[in-house]
Write an enzyme that holds these catalytic residues in place. Structure first.
Site, PDB file in Angstrom:
ATOM      1  N   THR A  77       0.824  -1.214   0.000  1.00 38.23           N
ATOM      2  CA  THR A  77       0.000   0.000   0.000  1.00 38.23           C
ATOM      3  C   THR A  77       0.859   1.265   0.000  1.00 38.23           C
ATOM      4  OG1 THR A  77      -1.509   1.265   1.416  1.00 38.23           O
ATOM      5  CG2 THR A  77      -0.078  -0.278   2.528  1.00 38.23           C
ATOM      6  N   ASP A  78       0.267   2.357  -0.461  1.00 39.29           N
ATOM      7  CA  ASP A  78       0.984   3.644  -0.404  1.00 39.29           C
ATOM      8  C   ASP A  78       1.078   4.161   1.041  1.00 39.29           C
ATOM      9  OD1 ASP A  78      -1.681   4.360  -0.003  1.00 39.29           O
ATOM     10  OD2 ASP A  78      -1.741   5.873  -1.606  1.00 39.29           O
ATOM     11  N   GLU A  79       0.279   3.560   1.951  1.00 43.23           N
ATOM     12  CA  GLU A  79       0.276   4.073   3.337  1.00 43.23           C
ATOM     13  C   GLU A  79       1.619   3.874   4.040  1.00 43.23           C
ATOM     14  OE1 GLU A  79      -3.105   3.477   5.770  1.00 43.23           O
ATOM     15  OE2 GLU A  79      -4.501   3.560   4.104  1.00 43.23           O
ATOM     16  N   TYR A 125      -1.864  -0.492  10.999  1.00 45.53           N
ATOM     17  CA  TYR A 125      -2.014  -1.166   9.694  1.00 45.53           C
ATOM     18  C   TYR A 125      -0.803  -0.886   8.802  1.00 45.53           C
ATOM     19  CZ  TYR A 125      -3.349  -1.633   4.766  1.00 45.53           C
ATOM     20  OH  TYR A 125      -3.345  -1.935   3.420  1.00 45.53           O
ATOM     21  N   LYS A 177       2.142  -3.371   7.306  1.00 39.96           N
ATOM     22  CA  LYS A 177       2.411  -3.553   5.868  1.00 39.96           C
ATOM     23  C   LYS A 177       3.872  -3.190   5.570  1.00 39.96           C
ATOM     24  CE  LYS A 177      -0.037  -4.601   2.962  1.00 39.96           C
ATOM     25  NZ  LYS A 177      -0.458  -5.926   2.427  1.00 39.96           N
TER      26      LYS A 177
HETATM   27  P1  NAD Z   1      -9.827  -7.266   2.067  1.00 38.41           P
HETATM   28  O1  NAD Z   1      -9.832  -6.994   3.526  1.00 38.41           O
HETATM   29  O2  NAD Z   1     -11.036  -6.972   1.259  1.00 38.41           O
HETATM   30  O3  NAD Z   1      -9.480  -8.803   1.805  1.00 38.41           O
HETATM   31  C1  NAD Z   1      -8.491  -9.487   2.518  1.00 38.41           C
HETATM   32  C2  NAD Z   1      -8.635 -10.970   2.235  1.00 38.41           C
HETATM   33  O4  NAD Z   1      -7.613 -11.653   2.956  1.00 38.41           O
HETATM   34  C3  NAD Z   1      -9.987 -11.560   2.691  1.00 38.41           C
HETATM   35  O5  NAD Z   1     -10.506 -12.418   1.708  1.00 38.41           O
HETATM   36  C4  NAD Z   1      -9.615 -12.345   3.949  1.00 38.41           C
HETATM   37  O6  NAD Z   1     -10.453 -13.461   4.182  1.00 38.41           O
HETATM   38  C5  NAD Z   1      -8.189 -12.761   3.622  1.00 38.41           C
HETATM   39  N1  NAD Z   1      -7.415 -13.020   4.832  1.00 38.41           N
HETATM   40  C6  NAD Z   1      -7.304 -12.225   5.931  1.00 38.41           C
HETATM   41  N2  NAD Z   1      -6.544 -12.821   6.862  1.00 38.41           N
HETATM   42  C7  NAD Z   1      -6.145 -14.018   6.332  1.00 38.41           C
HETATM   43  C8  NAD Z   1      -5.349 -15.090   6.808  1.00 38.41           C
HETATM   44  N3  NAD Z   1      -4.801 -15.056   8.035  1.00 38.41           N
HETATM   45  N4  NAD Z   1      -5.125 -16.138   5.995  1.00 38.41           N
HETATM   46  C9  NAD Z   1      -5.672 -16.178   4.752  1.00 38.41           C
HETATM   47  N5  NAD Z   1      -6.470 -15.220   4.267  1.00 38.41           N
HETATM   48  C10 NAD Z   1      -6.707 -14.146   5.043  1.00 38.41           C
HETATM   49  O7  NAD Z   1      -8.557  -6.502   1.519  1.00 38.41           O
HETATM   50  P2  NAD Z   1      -8.346  -5.722   0.135  1.00 38.41           P
HETATM   51  O8  NAD Z   1      -8.822  -4.349   0.289  1.00 38.41           O
HETATM   52  O9  NAD Z   1      -8.808  -6.561  -0.981  1.00 38.41           O
HETATM   53  O10 NAD Z   1      -6.741  -5.657   0.121  1.00 38.41           O
HETATM   54  C11 NAD Z   1      -5.969  -6.720  -0.422  1.00 38.41           C
HETATM   55  C12 NAD Z   1      -4.505  -6.381  -0.304  1.00 38.41           C
HETATM   56  O11 NAD Z   1      -4.228  -5.177  -1.003  1.00 38.41           O
HETATM   57  C13 NAD Z   1      -4.029  -6.149   1.136  1.00 38.41           C
HETATM   58  O12 NAD Z   1      -2.745  -6.684   1.266  1.00 38.41           O
HETATM   59  C14 NAD Z   1      -4.000  -4.643   1.279  1.00 38.41           C
HETATM   60  O13 NAD Z   1      -3.040  -4.252   2.220  1.00 38.41           O
HETATM   61  C15 NAD Z   1      -3.617  -4.227  -0.134  1.00 38.41           C
HETATM   62  N6  NAD Z   1      -4.079  -2.893  -0.560  1.00 38.41           N
HETATM   63  C16 NAD Z   1      -5.401  -2.553  -0.440  1.00 38.41           C
HETATM   64  C17 NAD Z   1      -5.833  -1.309  -0.912  1.00 38.41           C
HETATM   65  C18 NAD Z   1      -7.273  -0.874  -0.833  1.00 38.41           C
HETATM   66  O14 NAD Z   1      -7.578   0.276  -1.130  1.00 38.41           O
HETATM   67  N7  NAD Z   1      -8.204  -1.743  -0.464  1.00 38.41           N
HETATM   68  C19 NAD Z   1      -4.910  -0.423  -1.506  1.00 38.41           C
HETATM   69  C20 NAD Z   1      -3.560  -0.828  -1.583  1.00 38.41           C
HETATM   70  C21 NAD Z   1      -3.163  -2.063  -1.128  1.00 38.41           C
HETATM   71  O1  DAU Z   2      -4.144   4.033   0.491  1.00 37.15           O
HETATM   72  C1  DAU Z   2      -4.366   2.660   0.396  1.00 37.15           C
HETATM   73  C2  DAU Z   2      -5.188   2.201   1.576  1.00 37.15           C
HETATM   74  O2  DAU Z   2      -6.503   2.692   1.359  1.00 37.15           O
HETATM   75  C3  DAU Z   2      -5.210   0.675   1.735  1.00 37.15           C
HETATM   76  O3  DAU Z   2      -3.921   0.235   2.030  1.00 37.15           O
HETATM   77  C4  DAU Z   2      -6.170   0.267   2.855  1.00 37.15           C
HETATM   78  O4  DAU Z   2      -6.264  -1.152   2.902  1.00 37.15           O
HETATM   79  C5  DAU Z   2      -7.531   0.846   2.549  1.00 37.15           C
HETATM   80  O5  DAU Z   2      -8.423   0.552   3.611  1.00 37.15           O
HETATM   81  C6  DAU Z   2      -7.445   2.364   2.337  1.00 37.15           C
HETATM   82  O6  DAU Z   2      -7.135   3.042   3.588  1.00 37.15           O
HETATM   83  P1  DAU Z   2      -7.847   4.413   4.000  1.00 37.15           P
HETATM   84  O7  DAU Z   2      -7.734   4.562   5.464  1.00 37.15           O
HETATM   85  O8  DAU Z   2      -7.380   5.527   3.155  1.00 37.15           O
HETATM   86  O9  DAU Z   2      -9.370   4.041   3.534  1.00 37.15           O
HETATM   87  P2  DAU Z   2     -10.773   4.296   4.230  1.00 37.15           P
HETATM   88  O10 DAU Z   2     -11.807   3.954   3.206  1.00 37.15           O
HETATM   89  O11 DAU Z   2     -10.872   3.665   5.566  1.00 37.15           O
HETATM   90  O12 DAU Z   2     -10.794   5.867   4.438  1.00 37.15           O
HETATM   91  C7  DAU Z   2     -10.649   6.771   3.348  1.00 37.15           C
HETATM   92  C8  DAU Z   2     -10.663   8.183   3.914  1.00 37.15           C
HETATM   93  O13 DAU Z   2     -11.978   8.452   4.425  1.00 37.15           O
HETATM   94  C9  DAU Z   2      -9.718   8.380   5.085  1.00 37.15           C
HETATM   95  O14 DAU Z   2      -9.193   9.709   5.039  1.00 37.15           O
HETATM   96  C10 DAU Z   2     -10.617   8.239   6.317  1.00 37.15           C
HETATM   97  C11 DAU Z   2     -11.954   8.761   5.819  1.00 37.15           C
HETATM   98  N1  DAU Z   2     -13.144   8.130   6.439  1.00 37.15           N
HETATM   99  C12 DAU Z   2     -13.233   6.771   6.438  1.00 37.15           C
HETATM  100  C13 DAU Z   2     -14.302   6.125   7.027  1.00 37.15           C
HETATM  101  C14 DAU Z   2     -14.401   4.622   7.047  1.00 37.15           C
HETATM  102  C15 DAU Z   2     -14.149   8.917   6.983  1.00 37.15           C
HETATM  103  O15 DAU Z   2     -14.095  10.166   6.934  1.00 37.15           O
HETATM  104  N2  DAU Z   2     -15.227   8.290   7.560  1.00 37.15           N
HETATM  105  C16 DAU Z   2     -15.336   6.923   7.616  1.00 37.15           C
HETATM  106  O16 DAU Z   2     -16.338   6.422   8.189  1.00 37.15           O
END
Ligand code: NAD
Ligand code: DAU
Length: 352
Positions: free
Chosen positions: A134-136, A159, A163
């Site tokens: 992730t970019d985080e 988190y 990562k």
């Molecule tokens: P998600 O939470 O939707 O899915 C995670 C999946 O991992 C689920 O299917 C869950 O069952 C599985 N999982 C969790 N713990 C596990 C374990 N111990 N063993 C096996 N499986 C397990 O997540 P996502 O948003 O699809 O993110 C996927 C990946 O991409 C993550 O590594 C996250 O850090 C990364 N990522 C997400 C975002 C985003 O915006 N969602 C952005 C950048 C990177």
């Molecule tokens: O940048 C990549 C990341 O983006 C991924 O690595 C993470 O897995 C993914 O969850 C996401 O993280 P964020 O914290 O940016 O996403 P989230 O949707 O939780 O929040 C987006 C923005 O909105 C953040 O600034 C917090 C704000 N927010 C979020 C929630 C859930 C609110 O204002 N209210 C809310 O209820």
């Protein structure tokens, strides 16, 4: 012994993982695609109904924190490649329970690295461990500037710290044991099948149910949004054409302040639900800020564009419209994931 290429995708039942699995199953009929997932609250096999009977697809329920199970499964399937997406992914949950993030994101990743290493360390040829990050990990930006692949890691939430640690272990296994790896760091994804704890699907669900829209702090936090299918395309490309030992940033060139994004979402939802203009916006409620809230993320994705020719294909307007459409047409999916445990999470997080 078979010459068939086997790719093990972890977290394939989750949001991004399910789109990656679908694309890989469709694009590579000659491969064997194994989806390894523990099916936590975020994993949902309904996401993959349309491809579950494909000849080149197999689901294996497994927990990456279980090292003995990982060793056994790696010996059984002998994957040439791993695309590792399984993780605890929600920042707010990491603030409540950091340990779960260390277990899954750090220890889980190490277990996979160990199992992969044990299998192929005598001959790495044609093998690849692809770690999705992730970019985080880069922390926060000020008003200007972009994260590049050389930006120093500076994570601020449990988190992102977990990562970052997992990224470091992947690199370290590359340096120490010669394990062939590639890492990508992506910005915020949105699209179908995202669990409604993240901003966009949470707010879509709350608008449908006419619940308050809890905007953290003043709402002036910026994120860079990418349509999930464009991320899945990038992952396929990097898996096949990325260079070992390299990191690629992936982003949408699409920065939005939360409050501006929420207002656009409200307008589109009013239209989609035939509600009067301003109806959804009246649900916006400013609530207590997230602790350690990163101010701004923005990705410089020029390396992956220059070296691999990738760029986003879906505009934000189009992606948001498609996303809203999907949630409105999949109310069963939404109902199923927002019953039971979801309600207790919601009450604890936002109050009743
Ligand atoms: P998600 O939470 O939707 O899915 C995670 C999946 O991992 C689920 O299917 C869950 O069952 C599985 N999982 C969790 N713990 C596990 C374990 N111990 N063993 C096996 N499986 C397990 O997540 P996502 O948003 O699809 O993110 C996927 C990946 O991409 C993550 O590594 C996250 O850090 C990364 N990522 C997400 C975002 C985003 O915006 N969602 C952005 C950048 C990177
Ligand atoms: O940048 C990549 C990341 O983006 C991924 O690595 C993470 O897995 C993914 O969850 C996401 O993280 P964020 O914290 O940016 O996403 P989230 O949707 O939780 O929040 C987006 C923005 O909105 C953040 O600034 C917090 C704000 N927010 C979020 C929630 C859930 C609110 O204002 N209210 C809310 O209820």
């Amino acid at each position: 012994m078979s010459n068939q290429t086997t790719i093990l995708i972890t977290g394939g039942a989750g949001f991004i993982g399910s789109h990656v699995v679908r694309q890989m199953v469709a694009n590579y009929p000659d491969y064997k695609i194994i989806n390894l997932d523990a099916l936590t609250y975020a994993g949902n096999l309904e996401n993959l109904r349309d491809i579950e009977d494909s000849d080149n697809y197999l689901f294996e329920k497994g927990d990456i924190t279980d090292s003995a199970q990982m060793e056994r499964l790696f010996n059984q399937y002998r994957p040439d490649g791993v695309i590792h997406l399984a993780a605890e992914s929600h920042v707010d949950r990491s603030i409540e329970n950091p340990n779960a993030f260390v277990e899954t994101n750090v220890m889980g990743t190490i277990n996979l690295l160990n199992a992969f290493r044990a299998l192929w360390q005598d001959n790495w040829e044609g093998k690849r461990f692809y770690h999705i990050s992730t970019d985080e990990v880069y922390g926060t930006l000020g008003e200007t500037g972009l994260f590049t692949e050389t930006t120093a890691y500076d994570p601020n939430s449990p988190y992102s710290a977990s990562k970052a640690a997992s990224d470091h272990f992947v690199r370290a296994y590359g340096e120490t044991y010669g394990l062939p790896y590639v890492i990508t760091n992506c910005s915020n994804n949105y699209g179908p099948n995202q669990f409604p704890e993240k901003l966009i699907p949470l707010f879509i669900n709350n608008i449908i149910e006419r619940r308050p829209l809890p905007v953290y702090g003043d709402g002036n936090y910026t994120r860079d949004w990418l349509y999930v299918i464009d991320h899945a395309v990038a992952i396929d490309l990097v898996y096949h054409q990325g260079k070992n030992g390299e990191t690629y940033n992936i982003g949408g060139f699409n920065e939005w302040k939360n409050i501006d994004l929420v207002k656009i979402l409200c307008k589109q939802m009013d239209l989609a639900l035939s509600r009067s203009e301003g109806d959804s916006e009246s649900l916006i409620t400013f609530v207590k800020d997230r602790p350690g809230h990163d101010k701004r993320y923005a990705i410089d994705a020029s390396k992956i564009n220059r070296e691999l020719g990738w760029k986003p294909s879906v505009t934000f307007e189009e992606g948001l419209a498609r996303t809203i459409d999907w949630y409105l047409n999949n109310d069963e999916w939404l109902k199923n994931v927002t019953s039971g445990a979801y309600q207790s999470y919601y009450d604890a997080m936002y109050g009743k």
